[in-house]
Design an enzyme around this catalytic site. Structure first.
Site, PDB file in Angstrom:
ATOM      1  N   SER A 190     -24.220   7.269  59.685  1.00 34.05           N
ATOM      2  CA  SER A 190     -24.278   8.269  61.044  1.00 34.05           C
ATOM      3  C   SER A 190     -25.658   9.003  60.811  1.00 34.05           C
ATOM      4  O   SER A 190     -26.587   8.635  61.285  1.00 34.05           O
ATOM      5  CB  SER A 190     -23.296   9.322  60.643  1.00 34.05           C
ATOM      6  OG  SER A 190     -23.605  10.852  62.141  1.00 34.05           O
ATOM      7  N   THR A 191     -25.781   9.888  60.561  1.00 34.48           N
ATOM      8  CA  THR A 191     -27.335  10.991  61.412  1.00 34.48           C
ATOM      9  C   THR A 191     -28.581  10.459  59.859  1.00 34.48           C
ATOM     10  O   THR A 191     -27.919  10.404  58.646  1.00 34.48           O
ATOM     11  CB  THR A 191     -27.362  12.190  60.597  1.00 34.48           C
ATOM     12  OG1 THR A 191     -26.051  12.986  61.141  1.00 34.48           O
ATOM     13  CG2 THR A 191     -28.162  13.061  60.337  1.00 34.48           C
ATOM     14  N   HIS A 217     -22.466   6.072  63.952  1.00 37.05           N
ATOM     15  CA  HIS A 217     -21.802   6.581  64.887  1.00 37.05           C
ATOM     16  C   HIS A 217     -23.214   6.954  66.227  1.00 37.05           C
ATOM     17  O   HIS A 217     -24.639   7.267  65.904  1.00 37.05           O
ATOM     18  CB  HIS A 217     -21.975   8.044  64.641  1.00 37.05           C
ATOM     19  CG  HIS A 217     -20.582   8.283  63.684  1.00 37.05           C
ATOM     20  ND1 HIS A 217     -20.585   8.992  62.113  1.00 37.05           N
ATOM     21  CD2 HIS A 217     -19.850   6.942  63.032  1.00 37.05           C
ATOM     22  CE1 HIS A 217     -19.525   9.082  61.866  1.00 37.05           C
ATOM     23  NE2 HIS A 217     -19.109   8.388  61.908  1.00 37.05           N
ATOM     24  N   MET A 311     -23.817  12.996  58.279  1.00 34.02           N
ATOM     25  CA  MET A 311     -23.060  14.232  58.277  1.00 34.02           C
ATOM     26  C   MET A 311     -21.905  14.326  58.800  1.00 34.02           C
ATOM     27  O   MET A 311     -21.204  13.002  58.928  1.00 34.02           O
ATOM     28  CB  MET A 311     -23.351  15.833  59.517  1.00 34.02           C
ATOM     29  CG  MET A 311     -22.952  14.859  60.940  1.00 34.02           C
ATOM     30  SD  MET A 311     -23.441  16.487  61.980  1.00 34.02           S
ATOM     31  CE  MET A 311     -25.264  16.206  62.417  1.00 34.02           C
ATOM     32  N   ASP A 314     -16.298  11.508  57.637  1.00 35.93           N
ATOM     33  CA  ASP A 314     -16.409  10.051  57.943  1.00 35.93           C
ATOM     34  C   ASP A 314     -15.937   8.980  56.721  1.00 35.93           C
ATOM     35  O   ASP A 314     -17.253   8.982  56.713  1.00 35.93           O
ATOM     36  CB  ASP A 314     -16.250   9.278  59.942  1.00 35.93           C
ATOM     37  CG  ASP A 314     -15.798   8.449  59.563  1.00 35.93           C
ATOM     38  OD1 ASP A 314     -15.074   8.097  59.869  1.00 35.93           O
ATOM     39  OD2 ASP A 314     -16.468   7.554  60.878  1.00 35.93           O
TER      40      ASP A 314
END
Length: 374
Positions: A190-191, A217, A311, A314
């Protein structure tokens, strides 16, 4: 003191200082109000272009810059390197439309040093609760990542081959001699993920021919361009996954924005991609957990999972299933993660076989997937 402020040295409130740069007075005002309403966030400057942002840098101390792409005089693409040159540890979050051009520029800016991006909703900023929530989450996460982590006592041994299990479900483990060479590699991120993915795939040995499935994401349009970038970085065919296509060796499949990436065995053998339009999981769509559950059912002990920076948590529940089925899990370490949310959740649950710096993950995949065992 406002609720939610962190403490520095037990007494002094720690505030996240932000500059907003956008030529649209309306958009700028919405972003400023959104951030100012949050406890612990202070907007120290609000300016309409990159030139004024550079001037504001000299007058204000700041942790994060929210930077638009399209602006007069000095746009976001040109301003980014100058802002980072003036303050190398600054975290810059790009804000752009979801058009193909702006999405492509956003991904390129991350290779130039931008920390993250947030896509503007096509219907306008006014009613975009999801945009505002994502922006606040990312501002907080990146501001926190700039602050030095608390010192920990020195370790006698380097982290991790096995972490003590504290998972809410019993995890079945096997001796190293019984571990099987994986037939598929799955990556969740993600991030900070696009940069991490680029490094991992670039470092992957050519002899690794297993299919690679990735859930990052990202919104639609961005994932199409992410696949193009990953193809260039890795030298392997990479594309957004298409419903019903056959999964082939040596290829990279990216979960498209807005759909969960699943797999389904073919009656005649092999494996098909299935794109699922079900509800978000962990506030994400695509999400890592559905992909891992689907893969664990099919591959069991022949699955290798890698959880990279991001973050939230997940991937945690999916990795629980993977571990129960005998699959193997690697996670990125805290020090090299932009945000140690996703990999940290998996590591702290005791699900990881190894927790590694980013630069060691590609070689570790090559070692394990190349049949070298440990």
């Amino acid at each position: 003191m406002k609720a939610g402020l962190h403490q520095r040295n037990g007494s002094e409130p720690e505030t996240c200082r932000v500059m907003v740069v956008d030529d649209s007075a309306i958009a700028r005002g919405i972003v400023v109000r959104t951030l100012q309403e949050e406890p612990g966030i202070e907007v120290v400057a609000s300016v309409p272009n990159g030139l004024m942002a550079l001037k504001a840098m000299a007058a204000h101390d700041m942790d994060v810059v929210v930077l638009d792409i399209e602006m007069p005089e000095l746009d976001g693409l040109a301003a980014l390197p100058r802002l980072l040159e003036a303050k190398p540890n600054l975290k810059v979050i790009m804000v752009s439309s979801a058009s193909q051009r702006d999405a492509d520029i956003s991904l390129k800016t991350m290779a130039m040093g931008a920390a993250d991006y947030v896509a503007k909703p096509s219907a306008g900023l006014g009613g975009a609760e999801s945009f505002r929530a994502e922006l606040v989450r990312k501002v907080r996460a990146h501001a926190a990542s700039r602050k030095p982590a608390p010192k920990r006592p020195p370790r006698e041994k380097p982290p991790v081959r096995e972490v003590a299990a504290t998972a809410p479900v019993p995890i079945r483990r096997r001796a190293a001699a019984e571990k099987r060479c994986p037939e598929l590699i799955a990556i969740g991120s993600s991030t900070g993920g696009p940069q991490a993915l680029a490094e991992v795939l670039r470092d992957l040995a050519p002899r690794i021919t297993q299919p690679i499935l990735i859930t990052q994401h990202m919104p639609a349009t961005f994932t199409t361009l992410l696949a193009e970038h990953m193809s260039r970085y890795s030298g392997r065919p990479a594309a957004e996954a298409r419903d019903g296509e056959t999964i082939e060796a040596g290829r990279i499949y990216i979960a498209p924005g807005g759909k969960h990436l699943l797999v389904e065995p073919r009656a005649a053998g092999g494996l098909l991609v299935r794109l699922d339009d079900g509800p978000p999981e962990n506030s994400c769509k695509p999400a890592v957990d559905p992909m891992l559950r689907s893969l664990a059912r099919v591959f069991g002990e022949k699955l290798l999972v890698v959880i990279l920076t991001g973050m939230g948590n997940d991937g945690l529940k999916g990795c629980e299933v993977v571990a129960r089925e005998g699959g193997r899990v690697l996670a990125q370490d805290r020090e090299t993660s932009v945000v140690w949310g996703m990999p940290g959740a998996v590591a702290q649950a005791g699900l990881c076989e190894e927790i590694l710096p980013l630069r060691q993950i590609g070689p570790a995949i090559a070692r394990i997937a190349g049949g070298e065992g440990k």
